[in-house]
Design a protein around this motif. Structure first.
Motif, short mmCIF file in Angstrom:
data_model
loop_
_atom_site.label_atom_id
_atom_site.label_comp_id
_atom_site.label_asym_id
_atom_site.label_seq_id
_atom_site.Cartn_x
_atom_site.Cartn_y
_atom_site.Cartn_z
N ARG A 131 6.49 -14.62 -15.36
CA ARG A 131 6.12 -13.21 -15.50
C ARG A 131 7.23 -12.35 -14.92
O ARG A 131 7.47 -12.38 -13.71
CB ARG A 131 4.80 -12.92 -14.77
N ASN A 132 7.90 -11.61 -15.79
CA ASN A 132 8.96 -10.71 -15.36
C ASN A 132 8.38 -9.32 -15.14
O ASN A 132 7.89 -8.67 -16.07
CB ASN A 132 10.06 -10.68 -16.44
N LEU A 133 8.42 -8.86 -13.90
CA LEU A 133 7.70 -7.63 -13.56
C LEU A 133 8.23 -6.43 -14.34
O LEU A 133 7.46 -5.62 -14.85
CB LEU A 133 7.80 -7.36 -12.05
N GLU A 134 9.55 -6.33 -14.45
CA GLU A 134 10.13 -5.19 -15.16
C GLU A 134 9.73 -5.19 -16.63
O GLU A 134 9.36 -4.16 -17.20
CB GLU A 134 11.66 -5.23 -15.02
N THR B 135 -13.42 -6.98 0.71
CA THR B 135 -12.10 -7.60 0.53
C THR B 135 -10.96 -6.71 1.00
O THR B 135 -11.03 -5.48 0.88
CB THR B 135 -11.85 -7.98 -0.95
N ASP B 136 -9.93 -7.37 1.52
CA ASP B 136 -8.64 -6.73 1.73
C ASP B 136 -7.99 -6.46 0.37
O ASP B 136 -8.36 -7.07 -0.64
CB ASP B 136 -7.70 -7.64 2.52
N GLU B 137 -6.99 -5.58 0.37
CA GLU B 137 -6.28 -5.27 -0.88
C GLU B 137 -4.80 -5.11 -0.56
O GLU B 137 -4.43 -4.32 0.32
CB GLU B 137 -6.83 -3.96 -1.47
N LEU B 138 -3.97 -5.88 -1.26
CA LEU B 138 -2.53 -5.81 -1.03
C LEU B 138 -1.86 -4.89 -2.04
O LEU B 138 -2.12 -4.99 -3.25
CB LEU B 138 -1.91 -7.21 -1.13
N PHE B 139 -0.99 -4.02 -1.53
CA PHE B 139 -0.15 -3.15 -2.35
C PHE B 139 1.30 -3.50 -2.10
O PHE B 139 1.74 -3.53 -0.94
CB PHE B 139 -0.34 -1.67 -1.96
N LEU B 140 2.07 -3.72 -3.15
CA LEU B 140 3.52 -3.91 -3.06
C LEU B 140 4.16 -2.94 -4.03
O LEU B 140 3.84 -2.93 -5.23
CB LEU B 140 3.90 -5.36 -3.43
N VAL B 141 5.06 -2.10 -3.52
CA VAL B 141 5.71 -1.12 -4.38
C VAL B 141 6.91 -1.76 -5.06
O VAL B 141 7.76 -2.37 -4.40
CB VAL B 141 6.12 0.13 -3.58
N ILE B 142 6.96 -1.62 -6.39
CA ILE B 142 8.09 -2.12 -7.18
C ILE B 142 9.14 -1.03 -7.34
O ILE B 142 10.33 -1.26 -7.18
CB ILE B 142 7.62 -2.59 -8.58
N SER B 143 8.70 0.16 -7.70
CA SER B 143 9.61 1.30 -7.81
C SER B 143 8.84 2.56 -7.50
O SER B 143 7.62 2.63 -7.70
CB SER B 143 10.21 1.38 -9.22
N GLY B 144 9.56 3.58 -7.00
CA GLY B 144 8.91 4.83 -6.65
C GLY B 144 8.48 4.85 -5.19
O GLY B 144 9.04 4.14 -4.34
N LYS B 145 7.50 5.67 -4.90
CA LYS B 145 7.00 5.81 -3.53
C LYS B 145 5.49 6.00 -3.57
O LYS B 145 4.99 6.87 -4.28
CB LYS B 145 7.66 7.01 -2.85
N LEU B 146 4.80 5.19 -2.80
CA LEU B 146 3.34 5.25 -2.76
C LEU B 146 2.90 5.67 -1.37
O LEU B 146 3.32 5.09 -0.36
CB LEU B 146 2.73 3.88 -3.08
N THR B 147 2.06 6.68 -1.32
CA THR B 147 1.42 7.05 -0.06
C THR B 147 -0.02 6.58 -0.09
O THR B 147 -0.77 6.93 -1.01
CB THR B 147 1.47 8.57 0.15
N ILE B 148 -0.36 5.74 0.87
CA ILE B 148 -1.75 5.31 0.99
C ILE B 148 -2.36 6.14 2.11
O ILE B 148 -2.07 5.93 3.30
CB ILE B 148 -1.87 3.81 1.27
N GLN B 149 -3.16 7.11 1.71
CA GLN B 149 -3.81 7.94 2.71
C GLN B 149 -4.95 7.15 3.34
O GLN B 149 -5.78 6.56 2.63
CB GLN B 149 -4.35 9.21 2.06
N LEU B 150 -4.95 7.13 4.66
CA LEU B 150 -6.06 6.55 5.41
C LEU B 150 -6.70 7.67 6.21
O LEU B 150 -6.10 8.74 6.39
CB LEU B 150 -5.55 5.44 6.34
N ARG B 151 -7.87 7.45 6.71
CA ARG B 151 -8.56 8.54 7.41
C ARG B 151 -7.82 8.94 8.69
O ARG B 151 -7.98 10.05 9.19
CB ARG B 151 -10.00 8.13 7.74
#
Lengths: 128, 128
Positions: A13-16, A56-72
């Protein structure tokens, strides 16, 4: 891919390449399965909804760009090659100013909006 | 990282930075936990040992370099940004001509040499 011919589970599986095959945002696509866990790709932009996954836990991995995960209690900001695990039961709300490509890992059947539900709830398609 | 201060599980994990913190090969380092699954990083070069994991699939994602996963019926070759899941019970033997950085995902407690054992069996350390 191995020479011998395999079913879909045995493919590289090629992510791009996979990211090039869809354009809809906030609609994770299943790209691999590890036992009863699923690896998904998504494109996101704008703000999602506050939700949590009580089981469940949830894993986020950024491939490109910028992700903000807002927490309380503050924001987690991820760039390419950075990952973060939102623990089970922790409310979060992802957002991205510009389109951002992310890889997700969570148990099969996990709903993207968790307990919040609503019209952002996505049906997960598989990218063969 | 969120403003509020968190335990280690709530940290952002930067893959490049973490890879810079060790140099030993074939010795996976735990960098994150998702429920009872572990995300590990490893540097590999040369040939590993033929083995299988009878009870679990194993995900390989190449970060840099090139990984060849030898299977009994052919080779799977992965470059950066490519992933492959070795199904449970399938014999495999990873090798890499040049040093290659990989991300692994498998259930906690999975032994790197599977049922083969031997002196390549690694104790998994955690990169805090």
């Amino acid at each position: 891919m191995a020479d011998g011919g395999h079913d879909g589970r045995m493919d590289v599986r090629n992510l791009e390449e996979l990211l090039g095959r869809f354009s809809d945002q906030w609609s994770p696509k299943r790209i691999a399965t590890v036992n009863d866990y699923e690896v998904k790709l998504a494109k996101v932009q704008g703000e999602f909804v506050w939700h949590d996954h009580p089981d469940t836990d949830e894993l986020f991995l950024v491939i490109s760009g910028k992700l903000t995960i807002q927490l309380r209690d503050g924001d987690v900001v991820l760039g390419p090659g950075e990952l973060f695990v939102v623990p089970k039961g922790v409310e979060h709300c992802p957002r991205a100013d510009d389109e951002t490509a992310i890889l997700l890992l969570e148990p099969a059947g996990t709903v993207n909006t968790g307990t919040a539900g609503g019209d952002r709830t996505a049906v997960v398609e598989t990218l063969d």
